[in-house]
Design an enzyme around this catalytic site. Structure first.
Site, PDB file in Angstrom:
ATOM      1  N   CYS A  61      10.458  14.545  -2.401  1.00  0.00           N
ATOM      2  CA  CYS A  61      11.164  14.220  -3.639  1.00  0.00           C
ATOM      3  C   CYS A  61      11.280  12.709  -3.867  1.00  0.00           C
ATOM      4  O   CYS A  61      10.962  11.898  -3.004  1.00  0.00           O
ATOM      5  CB  CYS A  61      12.551  14.858  -3.627  1.00  0.00           C
ATOM      6  SG  CYS A  61      13.699  14.054  -2.482  1.00  0.00           S
ATOM      7  N   ALA A  64      13.421  10.771  -1.457  1.00  0.00           N
ATOM      8  CA  ALA A  64      12.722  10.513  -0.196  1.00  0.00           C
ATOM      9  C   ALA A  64      11.822   9.288  -0.322  1.00  0.00           C
ATOM     10  O   ALA A  64      11.744   8.453   0.580  1.00  0.00           O
ATOM     11  CB  ALA A  64      11.891  11.733   0.218  1.00  0.00           C
ATOM     12  N   ARG A  95      11.164   9.456   9.908  1.00  0.00           N
ATOM     13  CA  ARG A  95       9.857   8.892   9.590  1.00  0.00           C
ATOM     14  C   ARG A  95       9.281   8.095  10.758  1.00  0.00           C
ATOM     15  O   ARG A  95       8.162   7.636  10.721  1.00  0.00           O
ATOM     16  CB  ARG A  95       9.989   8.017   8.342  1.00  0.00           C
ATOM     17  CG  ARG A  95       8.675   7.576   7.736  1.00  0.00           C
ATOM     18  CD  ARG A  95       8.905   7.263   6.283  1.00  0.00           C
ATOM     19  NE  ARG A  95       7.861   6.489   5.656  1.00  0.00           N
ATOM     20  CZ  ARG A  95       7.958   5.199   5.400  1.00  0.00           C
ATOM     21  NH1 ARG A  95       9.016   4.505   5.774  1.00  0.00           N
ATOM     22  NH2 ARG A  95       6.988   4.576   4.772  1.00  0.00           N
ATOM     23  N   HIS A 195       9.071   5.448  -5.101  1.00  0.00           N
ATOM     24  CA  HIS A 195       8.520   4.138  -4.736  1.00  0.00           C
ATOM     25  C   HIS A 195       8.689   3.170  -5.902  1.00  0.00           C
ATOM     26  O   HIS A 195       9.065   2.016  -5.742  1.00  0.00           O
ATOM     27  CB  HIS A 195       7.014   4.224  -4.431  1.00  0.00           C
ATOM     28  CG  HIS A 195       6.648   5.242  -3.399  1.00  0.00           C
ATOM     29  ND1 HIS A 195       5.447   5.904  -3.421  1.00  0.00           N
ATOM     30  CD2 HIS A 195       7.314   5.688  -2.317  1.00  0.00           C
ATOM     31  CE1 HIS A 195       5.388   6.734  -2.393  1.00  0.00           C
ATOM     32  NE2 HIS A 195       6.511   6.623  -1.710  1.00  0.00           N
TER      33      HIS A 195
HETATM   34 FE1  CFM Z   1       1.908   4.823   1.818  1.00  0.00          FE
HETATM   35 FE2  CFM Z   1       1.260   6.960   2.781  1.00  0.00          FE
HETATM   36 FE3  CFM Z   1       3.630   6.593   1.533  1.00  0.00          FE
HETATM   37 FE4  CFM Z   1       3.111   5.422   3.928  1.00  0.00          FE
HETATM   38 FE5  CFM Z   1       4.380   7.549   5.165  1.00  0.00          FE
HETATM   39 FE6  CFM Z   1       2.473   9.029   4.010  1.00  0.00          FE
HETATM   40 FE7  CFM Z   1       4.820   8.733   2.739  1.00  0.00          FE
HETATM   41 MO1  CFM Z   1       4.628  10.104   4.891  1.00  0.00          MO
HETATM   42  S1  CFM Z   1       1.034   5.174   3.791  1.00  0.00           S
HETATM   43  S2  CFM Z   1       4.045   4.703   2.166  1.00  0.00           S
HETATM   44  S3  CFM Z   1       4.196   5.460   5.790  1.00  0.00           S
HETATM   45  S4  CFM Z   1       1.684   6.675   0.744  1.00  0.00           S
HETATM   46  S5  CFM Z   1       3.102   8.920   6.017  1.00  0.00           S
HETATM   47  S6  CFM Z   1       0.291   8.697   3.511  1.00  0.00           S
HETATM   48  S7  CFM Z   1       3.602  10.387   2.892  1.00  0.00           S
HETATM   49  S8  CFM Z   1       6.074   8.423   4.347  1.00  0.00           S
HETATM   50  S9  CFM Z   1       5.317   7.854   0.847  1.00  0.00           S
HETATM   51  C1  HCA Z   2       8.673  11.818   3.007  1.00  0.00           C
HETATM   52  C2  HCA Z   2       8.488  11.263   4.387  1.00  0.00           C
HETATM   53  C3  HCA Z   2       7.277  11.771   5.101  1.00  0.00           C
HETATM   54  C4  HCA Z   2       7.400  13.244   5.454  1.00  0.00           C
HETATM   55  C5  HCA Z   2       6.462  13.609   6.543  1.00  0.00           C
HETATM   56  C6  HCA Z   2       6.098  15.017   6.799  1.00  0.00           C
HETATM   57  C7  HCA Z   2       7.106  10.923   6.366  1.00  0.00           C
HETATM   58  O1  HCA Z   2       7.716  11.990   2.259  1.00  0.00           O
HETATM   59  O2  HCA Z   2       9.795  12.087   2.666  1.00  0.00           O
HETATM   60  O3  HCA Z   2       6.012  15.848   5.886  1.00  0.00           O
HETATM   61  O4  HCA Z   2       5.850  15.293   7.978  1.00  0.00           O
HETATM   62  O5  HCA Z   2       6.068  10.342   6.551  1.00  0.00           O
HETATM   63  O6  HCA Z   2       8.051  10.888   7.161  1.00  0.00           O
HETATM   64  O7  HCA Z   2       6.133  11.597   4.284  1.00  0.00           O
END
Ligand code: CFM
Ligand code: HCA
Length: 542
Positions: A61, A64, A95, A195
């Site tokens: 979401c 998150a 995370r 983001h």
């Molecule tokens: Fe960039 Fe990602 Fe993300 Fe990320 Fe992550 Fe991710 Fe995420 Mo989970 S590199 S910031 S550190 S888009 S692993 S593939 S989904 S938290 S929002």
């Molecule tokens: C997020 C965080 C997450 C979830 C990871 C997962 C992460 O999107 O809220 O589904 O295992 O990297 O911690 O992407």
């Protein structure tokens, strides 16, 4: 791995869609692409669109994306979740972003989970007073530089004015920046909206606050690196060895002051474009700091990115030092590749991660001789898939509360109408600037599958048909995939491993994947219901 004898990727796509009602099938068809990227003709994929209700998505979401992803890794801001306790609790440290607060006087609030813990009466009578009390309590206890407030779904529904409360408390304290994020979970279509909300606010409230010059040469911001499993530590080790000064990471192991000083850098190096392109663009537009795309996942990509940074500065001393560092680091990496390659070569992988890892990690697998058969993002936009030209300095209303509209508007400015190379050339001649960077689709092999917002049903279908040697995704996918008898590697949290970035990270990854894809345990495994049929229930329909 079992060979695909009778199936083409087009057959697989058709099979995945076969069970859907016609309308759902049509929509999913536009998000499942058999890669036919040839030369510059990148096919179009539908992305950043709402998940159809009823589908078990892998997405998260907006809260998150804002609180967990962007602000979560900053250690000296008190992050207060205004909402029911679960939102704060489940976004607390899951995370695996790491921090180093060993310096004298360094503050670290990450071990605390701050929340207003909303109850029924707050929902009915309003939660602003409770929020105000929480801010006051945090201030009295910690005297932090900044307090950030994050809205959860009910806050938007009942209309608590978190921004008014933040303004009031900021004025009252005088020595503590208090700001709030309207990042209700339901906004937008995924974490991506979060983001955007986080980036806009950090840019308007914090960036530029500290005008003092930062010491060091070749000053960069490292944008979109979150220090998961210590990735940022390894990247910082390498940058330091090269003589490149990283003054601000967004946001792995970061501090308030790093954000406040980001405008003092000479260059922004963007690691995860999806989560942070907004800040890169705004730094360029407002402060004239250019940005380049980098990728420190994969030893070769790391070397390439270091060279790219050196090339930007054009300093012979820096260029020579970067070459020395690469020459020093590569032998250890190559020794491990030589060791694992005979066992990993020709193996296959599938990668379904949020927004950039599904692309970046393909380089690491390629170094091990492994082929990515299918990949996709949970929430990336078309630019991440296509690596197409982006217009810097997008004009979107940063203060708008309708982030869904902002996201759509930003994408429209980038893509609509879809531009051919000739049209782009014309626009360029008219004075507009464009950037190109790598995209997932053009980087993937012909006839691979690219799938946006993969869901539970399709994941199981894919594994059933293709049986990859390793499937990479997140915690929600972990056990359902393992129950199908396929090794599963979490590319979000790295399970309990990492770092995987940089040179030493690559070595860690090679070893782990080698063990994972060559383990015999999967061939011995039988699900309990296969061994003991009496465990399976029988349904009788009347
Ligand atoms: Fe960039 Fe990602 Fe993300 Fe990320 Fe992550 Fe991710 Fe995420 Mo989970 S590199 S910031 S550190 S888009 S692993 S593939 S989904 S938290 S929002
Ligand atoms: C997020 C965080 C997450 C979830 C990871 C997962 C992460 O999107 O809220 O589904 O295992 O990297 O911690 O992407």
């Amino acid at each position: 791995a079992k060979k695909l004898v009778n199936w083409t990727p087009t057959d697989i796509k058709a099979d995945m869609l076969a069970k859907y009602p016609p309308k759902v099938a049509r929509k999913r068809a536009s998000q499942i692409l058999v890669n036919e990227a040839l030369g510059n003709e990148t096919p179009e994929i539908s992305a950043n669109v709402r998940t159809i209700p009823g589908i078990i998505t892998m997405r998260g979401c907006t809260y998150a994306g804002c609180k967990g992803v962007i602000l979560g890794p900053t250690r000296d801001i008190v992050n207060i979740t205004h909402g029911p306790i679960g939102c704060g609790f489940y976004s607390w440290m899951t995370r695996r972003n790491q921090t180093d607060a060993s310096a004298e006087g360094a503050e670290n609030f990450m071990p605390y989970c701050f929340s207003t813990d909303m109850q029924d009466q707050d929902i009915i009578f309003g939660g602003e007073k409770k929020l105000q009390a929480a801010i006051q309590e945090a201030y009295d206890l910690f005297h932090p530089k900044a307090i950030a407030i994050f809205a959860t779904c009910p806050v938007g529904l009942i209309g608590d004015d978190i921004h008014a409360v933040a303004r009031k408390m900021k004025a009252k304290f005088g020595d503590c920046n208090v700001f709030a994020f309207s990042c209700e979970g339901y906004k937008g279509v995924s974490q991506s909206a979060g983001h955007h909300i986080a980036n806009n606010k950090i840019f308007s409230e914090v960036v530029g606050e500290n005008d003092a010059e930062k010491p060091g040469e070749f000053k960069i911001n490292l944008l979109g690196e979150y220090n998961i499993g210590g990735d940022g530590f390894e990247i910082d080790r390498i940058l330091k060895k090269c003589g490149i000064t990283n003054i601000s990471t967004f946001s792995g192991n970061s501090t308030y002051d790093q954000f406040a000083s980001a405008h003092k850098a000479d260059l922004s190096a963007v690691m995860c474009h999806r989560s942070i392109n907004y800040v890169a663009d705004m730094l360029e537009t407002k402060f004239g700091i250019p940005w380049i795309k980098v990728n420190f996942i994969g030893a070769k990509s790391t070397a390439k990115s270091l060279r790219k940074i050196a090339e930007y500065f054009g300093d012979p001393g820096l260029t020579a030092r970067v070459e020395e560092v690469i020459a020093e680091e590569m032998p250890a990496v190559e020794a491990v590749i030589d060791d694992v390659l005979p066992r990993t070569k020709g193996k296959t992988a599938m990668l379904f991660v949020g927004g950039s890892r599904a692309h970046h990690y393909q380089d690491l697998f390629a170094e091990m001789g492994m082929k990515t058969l299918a990949a996709g993002y949970e929430f990336a936009h078309r630019d991440d898939y296509e690596g197409r030209q982006v217009i810097p300095g997008l004009k979107v209303d940063a203060d708008s509360r309708n982030i869904e509209e902002i996201e759509v508007k930003a994408d429209e400015q980038r893509y609509a109408p879809r531009k051919t190379s000739e049209e782009m050339a014309k626009l360029e001649a008219a004075g507009l600037k464009f950037k190109e960077y790598d995209g997932l689709i053009p980087d993937m092999d012909h006839q691979t599958l690219v799938i946006d917002d993969l869901n539970q049903y399709e994941a199981e279908k894919l594994v059933e048909i293709i049986k990859p040697d390793v499937f990479c995704a997140g915690i929600k996918e972990k056990f359902s995939i393992q129950k199908l008898g396929i090794p599963m590697k979490q590319l979000h949290s790295y399970d309990s491993g990492g770092p995987y970035a940089g040179f030493q990270g690559a070595v860690n990854f090679y070893h782990e994947i080698d063990r994972l894809v060559n383990s015999k345990v999967w061939s011995y495994m039988k699900a309990p219901w296969q061994e003991n049929p009496e465990l399976s229930a029988t349904y009788v329909w009347e």
